[in-house]
Design an enzyme around this catalytic site. Structure first.
Site, PDB file in Angstrom:
ATOM      1  N   GLY A  46       0.832  -1.275  -0.083  1.00  0.00           N
ATOM      2  CA  GLY A  46       0.221  -0.218  -0.096  1.00  0.00           C
ATOM      3  C   GLY A  46       0.789   1.286   0.065  1.00  0.00           C
ATOM      4  O   GLY A  46       2.146   1.269   0.443  1.00  0.00           O
ATOM      5  N   GLN A  51       2.814   9.941   1.259  1.00  0.00           N
ATOM      6  CA  GLN A  51       4.316   9.322   1.524  1.00  0.00           C
ATOM      7  C   GLN A  51       5.310   9.756   0.316  1.00  0.00           C
ATOM      8  O   GLN A  51       6.457   9.372   0.619  1.00  0.00           O
ATOM      9  CB  GLN A  51       4.269   7.861   1.406  1.00  0.00           C
ATOM     10  CG  GLN A  51       3.518   7.240   2.590  1.00  0.00           C
ATOM     11  CD  GLN A  51       3.271   6.009   2.712  1.00  0.00           C
ATOM     12  OE1 GLN A  51       2.403   5.311   2.138  1.00  0.00           O
ATOM     13  NE2 GLN A  51       4.224   5.109   3.291  1.00  0.00           N
ATOM     14  N   CYS A  92       5.668  -0.191   7.144  1.00  0.00           N
ATOM     15  CA  CYS A  92       5.133   0.811   6.598  1.00  0.00           C
ATOM     16  C   CYS A  92       6.597   1.371   5.905  1.00  0.00           C
ATOM     17  O   CYS A  92       7.386   1.336   6.323  1.00  0.00           O
ATOM     18  CB  CYS A  92       4.764   1.964   7.489  1.00  0.00           C
ATOM     19  SG  CYS A  92       4.608   3.634   6.588  1.00  0.00           S
ATOM     20  N   LEU A  93       6.502   1.498   4.321  1.00  0.00           N
ATOM     21  CA  LEU A  93       7.380   2.100   3.541  1.00  0.00           C
ATOM     22  C   LEU A  93       8.083   3.138   4.044  1.00  0.00           C
ATOM     23  O   LEU A  93       9.126   3.694   3.878  1.00  0.00           O
ATOM     24  CB  LEU A  93       6.852   2.199   2.139  1.00  0.00           C
ATOM     25  CG  LEU A  93       6.340   0.909   1.622  1.00  0.00           C
ATOM     26  CD1 LEU A  93       5.903   1.275   0.116  1.00  0.00           C
ATOM     27  CD2 LEU A  93       7.379  -0.180   1.299  1.00  0.00           C
ATOM     28  N   HIS A 134      -4.619   2.058   7.611  1.00  0.00           N
ATOM     29  CA  HIS A 134      -3.305   2.534   7.692  1.00  0.00           C
ATOM     30  C   HIS A 134      -3.152   3.536   6.603  1.00  0.00           C
ATOM     31  O   HIS A 134      -2.385   4.608   7.017  1.00  0.00           O
ATOM     32  CB  HIS A 134      -2.405   1.214   7.409  1.00  0.00           C
ATOM     33  CG  HIS A 134      -1.125   1.643   7.251  1.00  0.00           C
ATOM     34  ND1 HIS A 134      -0.228   1.177   8.347  1.00  0.00           N
ATOM     35  CD2 HIS A 134      -0.324   2.285   6.609  1.00  0.00           C
ATOM     36  CE1 HIS A 134       1.054   1.671   7.893  1.00  0.00           C
ATOM     37  NE2 HIS A 134       0.947   2.203   7.023  1.00  0.00           N
ATOM     38  N   GLU A 135      -3.425   3.369   5.427  1.00  0.00           N
ATOM     39  CA  GLU A 135      -3.306   4.352   4.236  1.00  0.00           C
ATOM     40  C   GLU A 135      -4.177   5.797   4.491  1.00  0.00           C
ATOM     41  O   GLU A 135      -3.622   6.652   4.337  1.00  0.00           O
ATOM     42  CB  GLU A 135      -3.674   3.859   3.011  1.00  0.00           C
ATOM     43  CG  GLU A 135      -2.649   2.506   2.685  1.00  0.00           C
ATOM     44  CD  GLU A 135      -1.133   2.660   2.602  1.00  0.00           C
ATOM     45  OE1 GLU A 135      -0.737   3.913   2.495  1.00  0.00           O
ATOM     46  OE2 GLU A 135      -0.494   1.913   2.944  1.00  0.00           O
ATOM     47  N   HIS A 138      -2.184   7.867   6.850  1.00  0.00           N
ATOM     48  CA  HIS A 138      -1.076   8.556   6.092  1.00  0.00           C
ATOM     49  C   HIS A 138      -1.900   9.859   5.614  1.00  0.00           C
ATOM     50  O   HIS A 138      -1.414  11.171   5.553  1.00  0.00           O
ATOM     51  CB  HIS A 138      -0.650   7.890   4.992  1.00  0.00           C
ATOM     52  CG  HIS A 138       0.338   7.066   5.379  1.00  0.00           C
ATOM     53  ND1 HIS A 138       1.652   7.389   6.046  1.00  0.00           N
ATOM     54  CD2 HIS A 138       0.525   5.765   5.059  1.00  0.00           C
ATOM     55  CE1 HIS A 138       2.320   6.416   6.249  1.00  0.00           C
ATOM     56  NE2 HIS A 138       1.589   5.415   5.800  1.00  0.00           N
TER      57      HIS A 138
END
Length: 168
Positions: A46, A51, A92-93, A134-135, A138
């Protein structure tokens, strides 16, 4: 298509609240394609536009093993459908190398636009429900580390700051 730079915690730009997408046009679709390429290369499941330092309400996801189920959520919103919480080990990235257990509602209803700007709704459970929450976090300037104790969050922050200094 392009691989874009992913911001890493504690970069303050990750705290920017994303603005709704007014028109889904070719520019937005190009951004979506670049986001998928970036996410797959990372590799991740994702990615929110925040991000990559684009503060628009866009999320891409693919939970499949073979990258065959790309999903696009433009201006996503979700409604919690259950009190039942589930604990997933989230990564997470933007917080590379760290995984921690986070409790989230297990079932949500998602409303969003697809890559063509058409509205859709879906019920998500399990990993998909966790990922959309989660996304969406962000897009609202929040990270999974915000659910951790101050001690754990500060420890991760210090280690990543040290790593960033070494790589600078």
């Amino acid at each position: 298509m392009a691989i874009l730079n992913i911001l890493e915690f504690p970069d303050s730009r990750l705290r920017t609240i994303a603005k709704p997408v007014a028109v889904v046009d070719d520019e937005v679709r190009q951004l979506i394609d670049d986001m998928f390429e970036t996410m797959y290369e990372a590799p991740g499941i994702g990615l929110a536009a925040t991000q990559i330092n684009v503060h628009k309400r866009i999320v891409v996801m693919d939970l499949s093993e073979d990258r065959s189920e790309p999903m696009v959520f433009i201006n996503p919103e979700f409604e919690i459908l259950t009190d039942e919480m589930g604990q997933y080990q989230e990564g997470c990235l933007s917080v590379p190398g760290y995984y921690e257990n986070v409790d989230r509602p297990q079932r949500v209803k998602i409303k969003a636009l697809d890559r063509d700007g058409k509205p859709f709704e879906m019920i998500a459970e399990g990993l998909l429900a966790v990922c959309i929450q989660h996304e969406c976090d962000h897009l609202n300037g929040k990270l999974f580390v915000d659910y951790l104790s101050t001690l754990k969050r500060d420890r991760i922050k210090k280690k990543l700051e040290k790593l960033h200094r070494q790589n600078a």
